[in-house]
Design a protein around this motif. Structure first.
Motif, mmCIF file in Angstrom:
data_model
loop_
_atom_site.group_PDB
_atom_site.id
_atom_site.type_symbol
_atom_site.label_atom_id
_atom_site.label_comp_id
_atom_site.label_asym_id
_atom_site.label_seq_id
_atom_site.Cartn_x
_atom_site.Cartn_y
_atom_site.Cartn_z
ATOM 1 N N GLU A 141 0.839 -1.194 0.000
ATOM 2 C CA GLU A 141 0.000 0.000 0.000
ATOM 3 C C GLU A 141 0.875 1.244 0.000
ATOM 4 O O GLU A 141 1.484 1.595 1.006
ATOM 5 N N ASN A 142 0.951 1.912 -1.154
ATOM 6 C CA ASN A 142 1.701 3.162 -1.278
ATOM 7 C C ASN A 142 0.795 4.375 -1.434
ATOM 8 O O ASN A 142 1.182 5.482 -1.075
ATOM 9 N N PHE A 143 -0.405 4.158 -1.995
ATOM 10 C CA PHE A 143 -1.296 5.272 -2.295
ATOM 11 C C PHE A 143 -2.704 4.993 -1.792
ATOM 12 O O PHE A 143 -3.177 3.846 -1.817
ATOM 13 N N SER A 144 -3.346 6.055 -1.343
ATOM 14 C CA SER A 144 -4.768 6.012 -1.006
ATOM 15 C C SER A 144 -5.504 6.905 -1.995
ATOM 16 O O SER A 144 -5.101 8.043 -2.236
ATOM 17 N N LEU A 145 -6.573 6.377 -2.578
ATOM 18 C CA LEU A 145 -7.375 7.140 -3.527
ATOM 19 C C LEU A 145 -8.792 7.278 -2.984
ATOM 20 O O LEU A 145 -9.517 6.278 -2.811
ATOM 21 N N CYS A 154 -3.377 1.145 -3.244
ATOM 22 C CA CYS A 154 -2.600 0.387 -4.214
ATOM 23 C C CYS A 154 -1.109 0.526 -3.949
ATOM 24 O O CYS A 154 -0.657 1.449 -3.261
ATOM 25 N N LYS A 155 -0.378 -0.398 -4.522
ATOM 26 C CA LYS A 155 1.090 -0.368 -4.484
ATOM 27 C C LYS A 155 1.625 0.489 -5.619
ATOM 28 O O LYS A 155 2.564 1.264 -5.442
ATOM 29 N N VAL A 156 1.015 0.366 -6.797
ATOM 30 C CA VAL A 156 1.479 1.061 -7.991
ATOM 31 C C VAL A 156 0.308 1.844 -8.574
ATOM 32 O O VAL A 156 -0.770 1.287 -8.789
#
Length: 604
Positions: A141-145, A154-156
């Motif tokens: 988990e790199n991003f929160s949308l 998501c990671k990417v």
């Protein structure tokens, strides 16, 4: 693992923002690999931008259905609208017979493509804010949308949102008074007998002008630079011939006009819209510099100055990508990654790294997306970039290179931007059978030259970089245009060709050493003769000699590589004295700059 319900918000390894051609192309590759992914689309159909644009509904992407050779790759070279897939029946050429199709046909094709391959598209899901997770609870988990349907993680992150909003030049005083490409009326009856001013240099401006040319009494297209024709620059985003009717009318004195000037101000008066313009006049004999004038009133002023390709409003401050050209494009690397780790941009926005080939259109960026997917597989899934192995045999290597430059579609449409790489480690000629040549396809050329030569390929002693490239610049830049080269090139030359041709560059231990250019071909095949009375092995022999020169696989062997079987002087009939007087100066062909290892390698 992804959310149990594939159509619900949740955590996915890959999230694509936008279900246009770029997003759907990446979705195809991820679906084929059974990866955890979701495509977030704010509208209710894939390729929704084409439901509105181009506004006059005629695409400028070529739909060439018939070609003289059977290979699917070769035919994809001339199919500008299909996405890549393993289904030979799902080609756009089956959706329209028109050379320049209606955009509605592309919408229909995109819908069938998404359905056929079961792409995991979450429709009616508007992305409201993207935030980088500072403290990762999970490595994936790199991003929160934040979206209209809930939170995704998501990671990417793969951003494929296409053209976002119109780029209106705010520096023009009164810019808010202008209509725009998206807002002006398409009803030609409203323009009957009217005077129309159009601001812009590109296809959207000339598309509008074409639409109104039969109704308006006067059309003036003014842009801030000289118009660039795609047939001259070879960048598909420049003005296409199908849109340049007004230039024809201008030079044939039919009142519609194009000028390269700067607009300073738009004023609304009782008589119409008055524009103040500034022009440079270096050719005036009495005084040179800038001249500022006001133009007589117009009934309509329409701004068609292009689009922005990144929506900064959806990014939190902690992951806002760096941009360029007044926020028109994101700044991305040679592998399409932004300054934010694990955030990539793809689709038509990929043109920001390529203003010489086809990245702005489907027929270009589909190959960029395919390569990007291979990079993603390598970085995140530990799947090596694909390669093919070949024995160290001159004929085998030569045949393969000629086959690739003759058939391969990626390096064709992405000329001098994508490249193939043939890498060979050091070897003992006495036991070369244990060593294999490794062929890697469709690498970004800037990535290879700036990074891979000294990195990925550092362990290889011999590296051949293979591209298709134009060579007009090799003849100098003094006013020469593509159509100046309307005669046969110097077919016996191995250093200077103008039209698209193979260029094979050789690196030894990471250093540029040599280069080979094969003769042009009217059919853009280099494995079949150009003429009936030539040396049929000229391409193969030149390639074999070049390989042997670098690898010394067959010491002392040198194959005949003349274009004709006889001397060129035996084939050429000298000009008569009368012809010398009548034939125009062809010195354009005599200024070719031969390759030299002292020159820096050309970048895409």
């Amino acid at each position: 693992m992804a959310s149990e319900n594939k159509k619900m918000p949740g955590q996915y390894d890959y999230i694509i923002v936008g279900a246009g051609p770029g997003g759907c192309q990446m979705g195809y590759f991820l679906e084929k690999k059974k990866r955890s992914y979701a495509i977030l689309e704010m509208n209710d159909l894939p390729g929704s931008s084409f439901a509105e644009h181009p506004r006059h509904r005629t695409l400028i992407s070529i739909n060439k259905r018939f070609n003289p050779f059977p290979e699917p790759e070769y035919n994809m070279r001339h199919d500008w609208n299909s996405l890549l897939s393993d289904d030979p029946e799902l080609l756009f050429t089956k959706y329209s017979k028109e050379l320049f199709p209606n955009a509605d046909d592309l919408v229909r094709y995109m819908s069938d493509y998404a359905t056929k391959f079961n792409l995991n598209i979450h429709y009616n899901t508007r992305v409201e804010k993207i935030k980088k997770l500072e403290t990762q609870q999970k490595p994936s988990e790199n991003f929160s949308l934040q979206t209209s349907k809930g939170e995704y993680r998501c990671k990417v992150l793969l951003v494929a949102t296409g053209a976002h909003d119109e780029k209106v030049p705010k520096k023009i005083k009164g810019h808010e008074l202008m209509e725009t490409y998206c807002s002006h009326s398409l009803d030609t009856e409203k323009y009957n007998g009217k005077k129309v001013f159009i601001l812009g240099n590109g296809n959207s401006a000339f598309e509008v002008a074409n639409h109104l040319a039969g109704a308006a009494s006067i059309i003036h297209i003014f842009g801030d630079r000289k118009v660039k024709h795609a047939w001259d620059t070879h960048f598909v985003g420049d003005l296409r011939a199908v849109n340049d009717t007004v230039l024809d009318m201008y030079q044939l004195k039919s009142l519609h006009v194009y000028q390269a000037v700067n607009v300073i101000e738009v004023e609304k008066t009782d008589e119409g819209y008055v524009l103040t313009i500034d022009d440079i006049v270096p050719h005036w004999r009495e005084s040179q510099g800038h001249v500022r004038v006001k133009l007589p009133p117009y009934d309509h002023v329409i701004c068609c100055t292009g689009f922005n390709y990144v929506d900064l409003s959806i990014f939190d401050d902690n992951c806002k990508p760096v941009t360029k050209q007044d926020d028109k494009f994101p700044v991305i690397s040679n592998t399409w990654e932004s300054n934010i780790d694990n955030m990539y941009f793809m689709g038509t926005v990929m043109q920001c790294r390529d203003r010489k080939a086809a990245s702005g259109f489907i027929h270009g960026f589909r190959y960029n997306v395919r390569t990007l997917h291979k990079f993603l597989e390598e970085r995140y899934e530990e799947v090596p970039y694909p390669r093919e192995l070949y024995p160290l045999d001159i004929n085998t290597l030569s045949d393969k290179i000629l086959e690739r430059v003759s058939v391969s579609d990626g390096i064709y449409q992405m000329n001098n931007v994508l490249c193939h790489v043939l890498a060979i480690p050091d070897f003992d000629p006495n036991i070369k059978g244990e060593i294999k040549a490794e062929l890697y396809q469709d690498f970004p050329k800037p990535y290879v030259l700036e990074t891979a030569i000294k990195g990925r390929f550092a362990k290889y002693k011999h590296v051949f970089v293979i591209v298709l490239a134009y060579g007009f610049e090799d003849f100098g830049k003094d006013g020469k245009h593509a159509m100046d080269f309307a005669h046969f090139p110097e077919l016996n030359a191995t250093d200077c060709q103008a039209f698209l041709h193979p260029v094979i560059t050789y690196y030894k231990n990471g250093d540029l050493m040599d280069e080979l250019k094969l003769p042009e071909s009217l059919i853009l095949r280099f494995d079949v003769p150009l003429t009936l009375n030539q040396n049929p092995d000229v391409g193969n022999n030149r390639m074999r000699n070049f390989i042997n020169k670098q690898l010394n696989l067959k010491p002392g062997q040198h194959l005949y590589e003349g274009f004709f079987m006889e001397k060129v002087s035996d084939r050429v009939t000298p000009f008569t004295e009368d012809e010398k007087r009548r034939i125009p100066d062809l010195s354009v062909f005599k200024s070719c700059i031969p390759f030299s290892i002292d020159l820096n390698p050309k970048m895409a």
